[in-house]
Each structure stands twice: as structure tokens, then as C-alpha cells.
Design a protein around this motif. Structure first.
Motif, mmCIF file in Angstrom:
data_model
loop_
_atom_site.group_PDB
_atom_site.id
_atom_site.type_symbol
_atom_site.label_atom_id
_atom_site.label_comp_id
_atom_site.label_asym_id
_atom_site.label_seq_id
_atom_site.Cartn_x
_atom_site.Cartn_y
_atom_site.Cartn_z
ATOM 1 N N SER A 44 53.843 44.951 53.845
ATOM 2 C CA SER A 44 54.196 44.416 52.524
ATOM 3 C C SER A 44 53.532 45.248 51.431
ATOM 4 N N HIS A 45 54.245 45.439 50.342
ATOM 5 C CA HIS A 45 53.763 46.263 49.242
ATOM 6 C C HIS A 45 53.198 45.377 48.121
ATOM 7 N N PHE A 46 51.974 45.710 47.700
ATOM 8 C CA PHE A 46 51.335 45.021 46.582
ATOM 9 C C PHE A 46 50.864 46.060 45.565
ATOM 10 N N GLU A 47 50.574 45.597 44.362
ATOM 11 C CA GLU A 47 50.141 46.506 43.312
ATOM 12 C C GLU A 47 48.873 45.991 42.649
ATOM 13 N N CYS A 48 48.186 46.905 42.005
ATOM 14 C CA CYS A 48 46.979 46.557 41.256
ATOM 15 C C CYS A 48 47.279 46.535 39.763
ATOM 16 N N THR A 49 46.293 46.100 38.992
ATOM 17 C CA THR A 49 46.414 46.087 37.532
ATOM 18 C C THR A 49 46.299 47.489 36.946
ATOM 19 N N GLY A 50 45.778 48.434 37.740
ATOM 20 C CA GLY A 50 45.604 49.807 37.288
ATOM 21 C C GLY A 50 45.367 50.703 38.485
ATOM 22 N N THR A 51 44.790 51.862 38.240
ATOM 23 C CA THR A 51 44.360 52.779 39.300
ATOM 24 C C THR A 51 42.873 53.025 39.073
ATOM 25 N N HIS A 52 42.034 52.513 39.959
ATOM 26 C CA HIS A 52 40.595 52.473 39.698
ATOM 27 C C HIS A 52 39.777 53.377 40.617
ATOM 28 N N PHE A 53 40.448 54.026 41.559
ATOM 29 C CA PHE A 53 39.793 54.918 42.515
ATOM 30 C C PHE A 53 38.668 54.181 43.248
ATOM 31 N N ASP A 54 37.500 54.799 43.458
ATOM 32 C CA ASP A 54 36.425 54.127 44.193
ATOM 33 C C ASP A 54 35.736 53.132 43.258
ATOM 34 N N ILE A 55 35.771 51.870 43.610
ATOM 35 C CA ILE A 55 35.327 50.829 42.693
ATOM 36 C C ILE A 55 34.468 49.808 43.427
ATOM 37 N N SER A 56 33.404 49.362 42.776
ATOM 38 C CA SER A 56 32.492 48.361 43.349
ATOM 39 C C SER A 56 32.773 46.997 42.740
ATOM 40 N N VAL A 57 32.059 45.975 43.234
ATOM 41 C CA VAL A 57 32.418 44.598 42.886
ATOM 42 C C VAL A 57 32.217 44.296 41.402
ATOM 43 N N ARG A 58 31.125 44.766 40.807
ATOM 44 C CA ARG A 58 30.902 44.444 39.392
ATOM 45 C C ARG A 58 32.019 45.019 38.523
ATOM 46 N N ARG A 59 32.369 46.267 38.779
ATOM 47 C CA ARG A 59 33.452 46.902 38.032
ATOM 48 C C ARG A 59 34.785 46.239 38.351
ATOM 49 N N ALA A 60 34.966 45.815 39.611
ATOM 50 C CA ALA A 60 36.222 45.164 40.004
ATOM 51 C C ALA A 60 36.412 43.844 39.273
#
Length: 245
Positions: A44-60
Motif C-alpha cells: 500500500s502506498h502512503f505519503e508524508c507531509t513533506g520530504t524530511h530525509f533522516d529525521i528524529s522524534v523531536r523534529r518529527a
């Protein structure tokens, strides 16, 4: 609406998923997942709100990265997400004097009770509050309060005190009642969640700016899908001042 209206919480629910991941040691503050916007899960295909590359929980939490929470959900499983939702008081009555709706969680048990099949891809959407779930605004306010109190959930109430009409003598005073305490296994759990929520308050459109209040605000926004075609609600939780709510 506050006590009986049931709504999908959208990305405000990511605070619950983050609590589960951090407290169970699945992630810590330095753990990262790669977000390239598009996400495939069991075909199944899902999408994100943007493209964030390597991201940790606080930034997420700050940028509300869907892919981070998809990956985290895959490692947690639906039972663990359910456990923490219940610790936050979701899917159950708050004990408010006037009564309220218990709501329902997004998990296989709820789907079975409603006679609906559960598919594995629903796990990703459950983690971001965007599958079939029903929560009241009051319940999500209690989630915000519990985060502000670093895991201590208080029973909400309406009546502060009762006085005798004739003598104005105090008859009774409602004392705060702890409904649940989420025992934290790591001292950074709420530091990271609240930090991400403070960062989110600095990352909103200028016309809604919260940066000129003289104190930090901790927030999480959500835009959950509704049953309408391409329709969305807006959901918002928060507390202030962030360091002493």
C-alpha cells in the motif's frame, strides 16, 4: 461537542505514539528514520507531509512527519499503541460529572466489534490518528494535560466548589484526583515530546504566531480525514506556559 462529539484526532495522536516508542526503548532522541515523502507498506502506498530525509522524534513532532511514525508503528505494533492510548485515558469515560462519550480506539478489537475487517496497513494510519477512531476534544485535552504533567493524568471536573446559599459557607471543594500515572522508563521521554511541541509552536503561519506571548507554548496540530471526499477537520492540542503549564 467537547464531551460527546467523537472525532479522529489526526496528528495530535502522534504524541501518544511517540510516548510509546520512547518509553518502551524502541527509539531514543538520536534514533532516525528516513523520510523520502512516499512510503510503501505491504503493497500500500502512503505519503508524508513533506520530504524530511533522516529525521528524529523531536523534529518529527515539530514538522508532523508521517513516515517517521509509520516506521515507529511498524516496530511497536498495534497492541503497544493501544496500551499507551489507554494509559492516556482514550477509549474510556473521563469521569466528568455530566457524563461523556467513552469513544473508541483504532485497533482490531474495535473493528471486530463494529463488524469491519482489519487490514495490516491500518496500523500506519492508527499511529497518526487518521484511521477510524473516535475521541472527544475533552479526551485529547486530557492527553495534552498529561503531557504537560509529564505522565500524570488527572481526572477532569466541572464543579470547583459548593457553598451554602444562605451562609456562603464552603460545603465542599473538589481536590485534584490522579486517574493514572504513566511510569517513565527514561528521563528524556517528555523532554523530547514537549521539546517537539514547543518547536511546532514556532513552525506555524505568521498570522497564528505564538512567539510574542512572553512564554513558550507547547502544541500539536492535526488535520484528520473525515468521511467526506477530500474533506478534513482541524484538531489542535497544547498547553502553556510550556515549562510551567
Amino acid at each position: 461537542r467537547c464531551t460527546y462529539g467523537l472525532y479522529r484526532p489526526g496528528s495530535t495522536f502522534k504524541t501518544v505514539t511517540a510516548t510509546a516508542g520512547l518509553n518502551e526503548g524502541v527509539i531514543d532522541g538520536s534514533s532516525t528514520f528516513r523520510c523520502l515523502h512516499d512510503y510503501m507498506y505491504y503493497g500500500s502506498h502512503f505519503e508524508c507531509t513533506g520530504t524530511h530525509f533522516d529525521i528524529s522524534v523531536r523534529r518529527a513532532i515539530e514538522v508532523s512527519c508521517n513516515v517517521f511514525f509509520y516506521e515507529l508503528a511498524d516496530r511497536l505494533g498495534i497492541d503497544m499503541i493501544t496500551k499507551y492510548a489507554q494509559l492516556y485515558g482514550l477509549g474510556q469515560h473521563t469521569g466528568l460529572e455530566t457524563g461523556d462519550a467513552a469513544g473508541y480506539l483504532c485497533n482490531p478489537e474495535t473493528f471486530a466489534a463494529h463488524g469491519i475487517p482489519w487490514y495490516i496497513g491500518y496500523l500506519t494510519q492508527a499511529a497518526i490518528g487518521n484511521q477510524d477512531a473516535g475521541m472527544t476534544p475533552l479526551q485529547m485535552a486530557v492527553v495534552a494535560s498529561t503531557i504537560g504533567n509529564r505522565g500524570v493524568r488527572y481526572k477532569p471536573y466541572l464543579v470547583d466548589s459548593l457553598y451554602d446559599y444562605a451562609t456562603e459557607k464552603l460545603v465542599s471543594k473538589t481536590e485534584p484526583t490522579i486517574a493514572e500515572t504513566i511510569k517513565t522508563n527514561y528521563d528524556y521521554v517528555y523532554d523530547l515530546i514537549i521539546g517537539g511541541m514547543i518547536d511546532a509552536s514556532h513552525n506555524i503561519p505568521a498570522q497564528y504566531s505564538l512567539s510574542n506571548l512572553g512564554f513558550d507554548v507547547a502544541i500539536k496540530t492535526g488535520t484528520p480525514q473525515t468521511t467526506g471526499v477530500d474533506a478534513q477537520n482541524s484538531f489542535f492540542i497544547g498547553f502553556a506556559p510550556a515549562d510551567d503549564p
